[in-house]
Design an enzyme around this catalytic site. Structure first.
Site, short mmCIF file in Angstrom:
data_model
loop_
_atom_site.label_atom_id
_atom_site.label_comp_id
_atom_site.label_asym_id
_atom_site.label_seq_id
_atom_site.Cartn_x
_atom_site.Cartn_y
_atom_site.Cartn_z
N GLY A 43 35.13 37.99 52.03
CA GLY A 43 35.03 36.75 51.84
C GLY A 43 34.12 35.95 52.77
O GLY A 43 33.47 36.38 53.63
N HIS A 44 34.40 34.38 52.90
CA HIS A 44 33.94 33.67 53.70
C HIS A 44 34.95 32.73 54.31
O HIS A 44 36.13 32.32 53.51
CB HIS A 44 32.96 32.97 53.29
CG HIS A 44 31.90 32.29 53.94
ND1 HIS A 44 31.12 32.63 55.03
CD2 HIS A 44 31.67 30.53 54.07
CE1 HIS A 44 30.54 31.57 55.70
NE2 HIS A 44 30.88 30.44 55.24
N SER A 45 34.90 32.18 55.66
CA SER A 45 35.62 31.39 56.36
C SER A 45 34.81 30.25 57.00
O SER A 45 33.90 30.56 57.41
CB SER A 45 36.86 31.90 57.00
OG SER A 45 35.93 32.53 58.22
N LYS A 68 40.94 17.89 42.28
CA LYS A 68 39.68 17.92 41.73
C LYS A 68 38.89 16.64 41.46
O LYS A 68 39.60 15.54 41.45
CB LYS A 68 39.89 18.54 40.25
CG LYS A 68 39.95 20.01 40.01
CD LYS A 68 39.98 20.46 38.74
CE LYS A 68 40.14 21.86 38.41
NZ LYS A 68 40.04 22.14 37.04
N CYS A 106 45.29 21.70 42.37
CA CYS A 106 44.23 21.17 41.12
C CYS A 106 44.25 19.60 41.14
O CYS A 106 43.15 19.10 40.51
CB CYS A 106 44.38 22.03 39.84
SG CYS A 106 43.92 23.60 40.07
N ASP A 141 33.30 25.45 29.92
CA ASP A 141 34.17 26.61 29.98
C ASP A 141 34.72 26.91 31.19
O ASP A 141 34.29 26.30 32.24
CB ASP A 141 33.44 27.85 29.34
CG ASP A 141 33.57 27.54 27.96
OD1 ASP A 141 34.44 28.04 27.15
OD2 ASP A 141 32.54 27.08 27.28
N ASP A 142 35.78 27.95 31.33
CA ASP A 142 36.20 28.14 32.79
C ASP A 142 35.68 29.07 33.67
O ASP A 142 35.92 28.94 34.79
CB ASP A 142 37.80 28.86 32.30
CG ASP A 142 38.52 27.70 31.48
OD1 ASP A 142 39.08 26.74 32.21
OD2 ASP A 142 38.84 27.96 30.09
#
Length: 330
Positions: free
Chosen positions: A139-141, A19, A16, A50-51
């Site tokens: 998902g996606h790659s 970011k 993180c 918010d998260d």
């Protein structure tokens, strides 16, 4: 090869701490909070940082939606997968929700790193999703110059029992459910290869029980402490709630090796940018510059910061009526 590749060396930042700085991010998203009418009622959007987003749908249910991904924060691919998954799931817990289903997000430099390493990353994510009783389905790659991994997560919540940034009230104590210091330890790990098992254990621990305890106590205000550090996330919470906050620096818990890492100069650029962002709104005169950096340390998969008391976790300050400074450290 899994044991010899240092994944953190393939990324410009880590976790993180990479970011986009909070001030820049707020400029980017300013004006995007106006949402067209659609199916369901948007309960939580961009307004207060918010998260996760929350939408009320039919049947008295709210959907909680979030996504989070980042570059390697540790060298071990399985641990990185576990950390990234726990971090993404945390956004749902921070809203008082329960994760239901997630999908993988993977960027991989396929001509540089072998697919076996990517498989270990995905296995780590699957392990934590299973611990959270959350389906992980596809998902996606993409082929990416830097490795990146995370999840897009959908959860459910009671729309009348959310944990929000804007629900804090003067007089409420502030509870922190994980120690700080993850950022400086991850920065040291990236620079030296030294492994900190206590940091990995902290980052992979789910915030599920803390979220459940907050809801059981009837609390309404919380956030998780990640890339903007304790000071950055508390500033956003206090600003959204229209209050100020006082932090007792001596009450804030840290991972044991964190101060040595700080002393030796392992501070990320993200941490310094966090402190620069909150400093104009904070009274930091009672603490040293080093202590202020630790309080702004960019965390990855940190704990919950809750307005209210949770048994077994330290109270580190309180919310107070609005004053000259949004944050005061004593």
């Amino acid at each position: 090869m899994t044991a010899t590749v240092r994944l953190t060396q393939y990324a410009h930042g880590g976790g993180c701490a990479c970011k986009i700085p909070p001030g820049e991010l707020e400029t980017m998203v300013r004006g995007l909070a106006v949402t067209p009418v659609g199916t369901g009622e948007l309960l939580v959007g961009l307004d207060h940082g918010d998260d996760a987003a929350v939408v009320r749908v039919a049947g008295g249910l709210a959907l909680v939606l979030t996504t989070d991904f980042f570059t390697p924060v540790v060298d071990d691919p399985y641990d990185w997968g576990r950390i990234a998954a726990a971090n993404a799931l945390s956004d749902v817990y921070a809203m008082g929700g329960t994760p239901v289903v997630a999908v993988n997000l993977l960027g991989w430099p396929r001509d540089v790193l072998p697919p076996e390493l990517a498989a270990e990353v995905l296995r780590g994510g699957l392990t934590v999703a299973a611990e959270a009783a959350c389906h992980l389905a596809g998902g996606h790659s993409i082929d990416d110059p830097e490795p990146k991994y995370g999840l897009a997560v959908t959860g459910t919540a009671d729309p009348d029992r959310l944990l929000r940034n804007d629900a804090g009230r003067p007089g409420q104590p502030l509870t922190l459910t994980k120690p700080l210091g993850i950022g400086v330890l991850n920065t040291r790990h990236k620079a030296t290869g030294e492994v900190f098992p206590e940091a990995v254990a902290t980052m992979t621990r789910l915030n599920a029980s803390s979220s459940a305890a907050a809801l059981a106590a009837g609390l309404e205000c919380a956030t998780d402490v990640t890339g903007f550090g304790l000071l950055g996330h508390l500033y956003k919470l206090a600003r959204a709630s229209g209050v100020s906050a006082v932090i007792d620096a001596a009450a804030v818990p840290y991972l044991e090796p964190a101060r040595a890492a700080l002393r030796d100069g392992y501070v990320s650029g993200g941490t310094r940018r966090n402190l620069d962002w909150v400093a104009p709104q904070a009274d930091l005169s009672a603490v040293s510059s080093d202590e202020a950096l630790l309080l702004a340390d960019a965390q990855t998969s940190g704990g919950l910061l809750v307005a209210g008391e949770l048994p077994g976790h330290p109270v580190i300050g309180e919310l107070v009526p609005p004053g000259e400074h949004v944050l005061t450290i004593r």
